[in-house]
Design a protein around this motif. Structure first.
Motif, PDB file in Angstrom:
ATOM      1  N   TYR A 145       0.855  -1.178   0.000  1.00 38.91           N
ATOM      2  CA  TYR A 145       0.000   0.000   0.000  1.00 38.91           C
ATOM      3  C   TYR A 145       0.890   1.226   0.000  1.00 38.91           C
ATOM      4  O   TYR A 145       1.746   1.370   0.873  1.00 38.91           O
ATOM      5  N   ASP A 146       0.733   2.079  -0.998  1.00 36.17           N
ATOM      6  CA  ASP A 146       1.473   3.335  -1.039  1.00 36.17           C
ATOM      7  C   ASP A 146       0.628   4.418  -0.398  1.00 36.17           C
ATOM      8  O   ASP A 146      -0.586   4.486  -0.612  1.00 36.17           O
ATOM      9  N   TYR A 147       1.269   5.224   0.403  1.00 35.32           N
ATOM     10  CA  TYR A 147       0.617   6.394   0.968  1.00 35.32           C
ATOM     11  C   TYR A 147       0.974   7.589   0.103  1.00 35.32           C
ATOM     12  O   TYR A 147       1.891   7.540  -0.698  1.00 35.32           O
ATOM     13  N   ASN A 148       0.256   8.678   0.293  1.00 33.14           N
ATOM     14  CA  ASN A 148       0.648   9.925  -0.339  1.00 33.14           C
ATOM     15  C   ASN A 148       1.008  10.911   0.771  1.00 33.14           C
ATOM     16  O   ASN A 148       0.791  10.632   1.962  1.00 33.14           O
ATOM     17  N   ALA A 149       1.592  12.039   0.402  1.00 31.63           N
ATOM     18  CA  ALA A 149       2.018  13.022   1.399  1.00 31.63           C
ATOM     19  C   ALA A 149       0.830  13.510   2.230  1.00 31.63           C
ATOM     20  O   ALA A 149       0.969  13.748   3.433  1.00 31.63           O
ATOM     21  N   ASP A 150      -0.324  13.628   1.620  1.00 31.54           N
ATOM     22  CA  ASP A 150      -1.514  14.073   2.347  1.00 31.54           C
ATOM     23  C   ASP A 150      -1.850  13.109   3.484  1.00 31.54           C
ATOM     24  O   ASP A 150      -2.168  13.534   4.594  1.00 31.54           O
ATOM     25  N   ASP A 151      -1.741  11.807   3.216  1.00 31.06           N
ATOM     26  CA  ASP A 151      -1.992  10.806   4.254  1.00 31.06           C
ATOM     27  C   ASP A 151      -1.046  10.997   5.437  1.00 31.06           C
ATOM     28  O   ASP A 151      -1.457  10.945   6.603  1.00 31.06           O
ATOM     29  N   VAL A 152       0.225  11.204   5.140  1.00 34.02           N
ATOM     30  CA  VAL A 152       1.222  11.320   6.206  1.00 34.02           C
ATOM     31  C   VAL A 152       1.035  12.617   6.981  1.00 34.02           C
ATOM     32  O   VAL A 152       1.151  12.636   8.210  1.00 34.02           O
ATOM     33  N   PHE A 153       0.706  13.703   6.294  1.00 36.68           N
ATOM     34  CA  PHE A 153       0.446  14.955   7.007  1.00 36.68           C
ATOM     35  C   PHE A 153      -0.777  14.819   7.907  1.00 36.68           C
ATOM     36  O   PHE A 153      -0.818  15.375   9.008  1.00 36.68           O
ATOM     37  N   GLU A 154      -1.772  14.060   7.456  1.00 34.88           N
ATOM     38  CA  GLU A 154      -2.946  13.811   8.295  1.00 34.88           C
ATOM     39  C   GLU A 154      -2.528  13.088   9.580  1.00 34.88           C
ATOM     40  O   GLU A 154      -2.959  13.437  10.675  1.00 34.88           O
ATOM     41  N   MET A 155      -1.672  12.077   9.437  1.00 37.09           N
ATOM     42  CA  MET A 155      -1.169  11.364  10.615  1.00 37.09           C
ATOM     43  C   MET A 155      -0.329  12.280  11.492  1.00 37.09           C
ATOM     44  O   MET A 155      -0.416  12.236  12.721  1.00 37.09           O
ATOM     45  N   ALA A 156       0.488  13.123  10.869  1.00 37.79           N
ATOM     46  CA  ALA A 156       1.348  14.037  11.619  1.00 37.79           C
ATOM     47  C   ALA A 156       0.509  14.996  12.463  1.00 37.79           C
ATOM     48  O   ALA A 156       0.838  15.264  13.624  1.00 37.79           O
ATOM     49  N   GLU A 157      -0.568  15.490  11.894  1.00 39.48           N
ATOM     50  CA  GLU A 157      -1.444  16.387  12.656  1.00 39.48           C
ATOM     51  C   GLU A 157      -2.027  15.662  13.863  1.00 39.48           C
ATOM     52  O   GLU A 157      -2.086  16.230  14.962  1.00 39.48           O
ATOM     53  N   GLN A 158      -2.449  14.417  13.683  1.00 34.78           N
ATOM     54  CA  GLN A 158      -3.005  13.642  14.800  1.00 34.78           C
ATOM     55  C   GLN A 158      -1.938  13.373  15.853  1.00 34.78           C
ATOM     56  O   GLN A 158      -2.207  13.469  17.056  1.00 34.78           O
ATOM     57  N   ILE A 159      -0.731  13.064  15.441  1.00 37.59           N
ATOM     58  CA  ILE A 159       0.359  12.817  16.390  1.00 37.59           C
ATOM     59  C   ILE A 159       0.637  14.075  17.207  1.00 37.59           C
ATOM     60  O   ILE A 159       0.861  14.006  18.421  1.00 37.59           O
ATOM     61  N   GLU A 160       0.581  15.237  16.579  1.00 41.00           N
ATOM     62  CA  GLU A 160       0.784  16.493  17.300  1.00 41.00           C
ATOM     63  C   GLU A 160      -0.340  16.738  18.299  1.00 41.00           C
ATOM     64  O   GLU A 160      -0.094  17.189  19.421  1.00 41.00           O
ATOM     65  N   ARG A 161      -1.573  16.422  17.915  1.00 38.75           N
ATOM     66  CA  ARG A 161      -2.695  16.556  18.858  1.00 38.75           C
ATOM     67  C   ARG A 161      -2.472  15.638  20.058  1.00 38.75           C
ATOM     68  O   ARG A 161      -2.688  16.037  21.210  1.00 38.75           O
ATOM     69  N   ASN A 162      -2.041  14.410  19.795  1.00 32.53           N
ATOM     70  CA  ASN A 162      -1.767  13.466  20.875  1.00 32.53           C
ATOM     71  C   ASN A 162      -0.638  13.975  21.770  1.00 32.53           C
ATOM     72  O   ASN A 162      -0.696  13.816  22.995  1.00 32.53           O
ATOM     73  N   GLY A 163       0.387  14.576  21.172  1.00 30.32           N
ATOM     74  CA  GLY A 163       1.492  15.129  21.946  1.00 30.32           C
ATOM     75  C   GLY A 163       1.032  16.261  22.853  1.00 30.32           C
ATOM     76  O   GLY A 163       1.447  16.353  24.015  1.00 30.32           O
ATOM     77  N   ALA A 164       0.170  17.114  22.334  1.00 32.27           N
ATOM     78  CA  ALA A 164      -0.349  18.222  23.142  1.00 32.27           C
ATOM     79  C   ALA A 164      -1.122  17.693  24.352  1.00 32.27           C
ATOM     80  O   ALA A 164      -0.981  18.206  25.463  1.00 32.27           O
ATOM     81  N   VAL A 165      -1.914  16.648  24.143  1.00 33.85           N
ATOM     82  CA  VAL A 165      -2.651  16.035  25.257  1.00 33.85           C
ATOM     83  C   VAL A 165      -1.671  15.470  26.282  1.00 33.85           C
ATOM     84  O   VAL A 165      -1.842  15.653  27.492  1.00 33.85           O
ATOM     85  N   PHE A 166      -0.632  14.783  25.813  1.00 35.12           N
ATOM     86  CA  PHE A 166       0.387  14.209  26.693  1.00 35.12           C
ATOM     87  C   PHE A 166       1.022  15.291  27.571  1.00 35.12           C
ATOM     88  O   PHE A 166       1.105  15.149  28.798  1.00 35.12           O
ATOM     89  N   TYR A 167       1.453  16.393  26.955  1.00 36.75           N
ATOM     90  CA  TYR A 167       2.121  17.449  27.716  1.00 36.75           C
ATOM     91  C   TYR A 167       1.163  18.170  28.667  1.00 36.75           C
ATOM     92  O   TYR A 167       1.545  18.538  29.771  1.00 36.75           O
ATOM     93  N   ARG A 168      -0.079  18.363  28.255  1.00 37.95           N
ATOM     94  CA  ARG A 168      -1.048  19.015  29.149  1.00 37.95           C
ATOM     95  C   ARG A 168      -1.354  18.139  30.363  1.00 37.95           C
ATOM     96  O   ARG A 168      -1.480  18.645  31.475  1.00 37.95           O
ATOM     97  N   LYS A 169      -1.467  16.837  30.137  1.00 37.33           N
ATOM     98  CA  LYS A 169      -1.707  15.928  31.258  1.00 37.33           C
ATOM     99  C   LYS A 169      -0.502  15.936  32.202  1.00 37.33           C
ATOM    100  O   LYS A 169      -0.668  16.008  33.424  1.00 37.33           O
ATOM    101  N   ALA A 170       0.690  15.882  31.654  1.00 37.71           N
ATOM    102  CA  ALA A 170       1.901  15.908  32.480  1.00 37.71           C
ATOM    103  C   ALA A 170       1.989  17.228  33.253  1.00 37.71           C
ATOM    104  O   ALA A 170       2.343  17.235  34.434  1.00 37.71           O
ATOM    105  N   ALA A 171       1.652  18.341  32.601  1.00 43.72           N
ATOM    106  CA  ALA A 171       1.684  19.644  33.269  1.00 43.72           C
ATOM    107  C   ALA A 171       0.678  19.698  34.410  1.00 43.72           C
ATOM    108  O   ALA A 171       0.951  20.287  35.457  1.00 43.72           O
ATOM    109  N   ALA A 172      -0.472  19.083  34.219  1.00 37.93           N
ATOM    110  CA  ALA A 172      -1.497  19.080  35.265  1.00 37.93           C
ATOM    111  C   ALA A 172      -1.063  18.248  36.467  1.00 37.93           C
ATOM    112  O   ALA A 172      -1.424  18.561  37.605  1.00 37.93           O
ATOM    113  N   ASP A 173      -0.270  17.211  36.222  1.00 36.40           N
ATOM    114  CA  ASP A 173       0.125  16.287  37.286  1.00 36.40           C
ATOM    115  C   ASP A 173       1.351  16.740  38.083  1.00 36.40           C
ATOM    116  O   ASP A 173       1.496  16.368  39.236  1.00 36.40           O
ATOM    117  N   ILE A 174       2.221  17.510  37.467  1.00 34.24           N
ATOM    118  CA  ILE A 174       3.493  17.848  38.123  1.00 34.24           C
ATOM    119  C   ILE A 174       3.307  19.039  39.059  1.00 34.24           C
ATOM    120  O   ILE A 174       2.502  19.933  38.801  1.00 34.24           O
TER     121      ILE A 174
END
Length: 157
Positions: A3-32
């Motif tokens: 299965y070949d992906y296109n750049a649009d597919d990967v950018f879509e995943m990248a945006e989701q990974i960044e959203r997940n990262g923001a949640v991770f850091y906000r949760k860590a900030a709330a706990d520390i």
């Protein structure tokens, strides 16, 4: 069957990974407890938000060829698959001591390294005509995050 992906597919995943990262850091900030660490982690969450916007902007500049679907998907299931892939690869639920800035930073550095490995692997699955070279921008952004996190980790020792 490959299965070949296109750049649009990967950018879509990248945006989701960044959203997940923001949640991770906000949760860590709330706990520390440490106010300086809390501010730093909140800043990292904001950086992830900004990376998501950067990737979204980069995605909007893709050519029609770089957005060309590589599979027949009348049910729109590919988008759900890509979101699930992004959700389980980088910033997923891990047992981390969120009271320790060092533990948080080590987990974050590992997640950023995982994201770079992920994008390098994805780059092999995106043909040049579908925007393979565009993924270098994502990788460069993630490398800058490792640099920032590593400097902070060294400073906490």
């Amino acid at each position: 069957m490959s299965y070949d992906y296109n750049a649009d597919d990967v950018f879509e995943m990248a945006e989701q990974i960044e959203r997940n990262g923001a949640v991770f850091y906000r949760k860590a900030a709330a706990d520390i407890k440490d106010p300086d660490a809390k501010n730093f982690l909140s800043d990292l969450a904001t950086m992830e938000d900004n990376h998501e916007k950067t990737f979204s902007s980069m995605r909007k500049k893709l050519t029609a060829a770089e957005k060309t679907s590589t599979v027949f998907d009348p049910g729109g299931e590919a988008g759900s698959y890509l979101k699930a892939l992004a959700d389980t690869r980088i910033f997923f639920e891990k047992e981390i001591d969120t009271q320790s800035l060092q533990a948080i930073l080590k987990a974050a550095i590992l997640a950023e390294k995982d994201s770079i490995v992920f994008y390098l692997g994805m780059k092999d699955l995106v043909p040049e005509g579908l925007g393979q070279s565009r993924l270098d921008g994502i990788i460069k952004e993630e490398m800058s995050h490792i640099n920032l996190l590593s400097r902070r980790l060294i400073a906490t020792k």
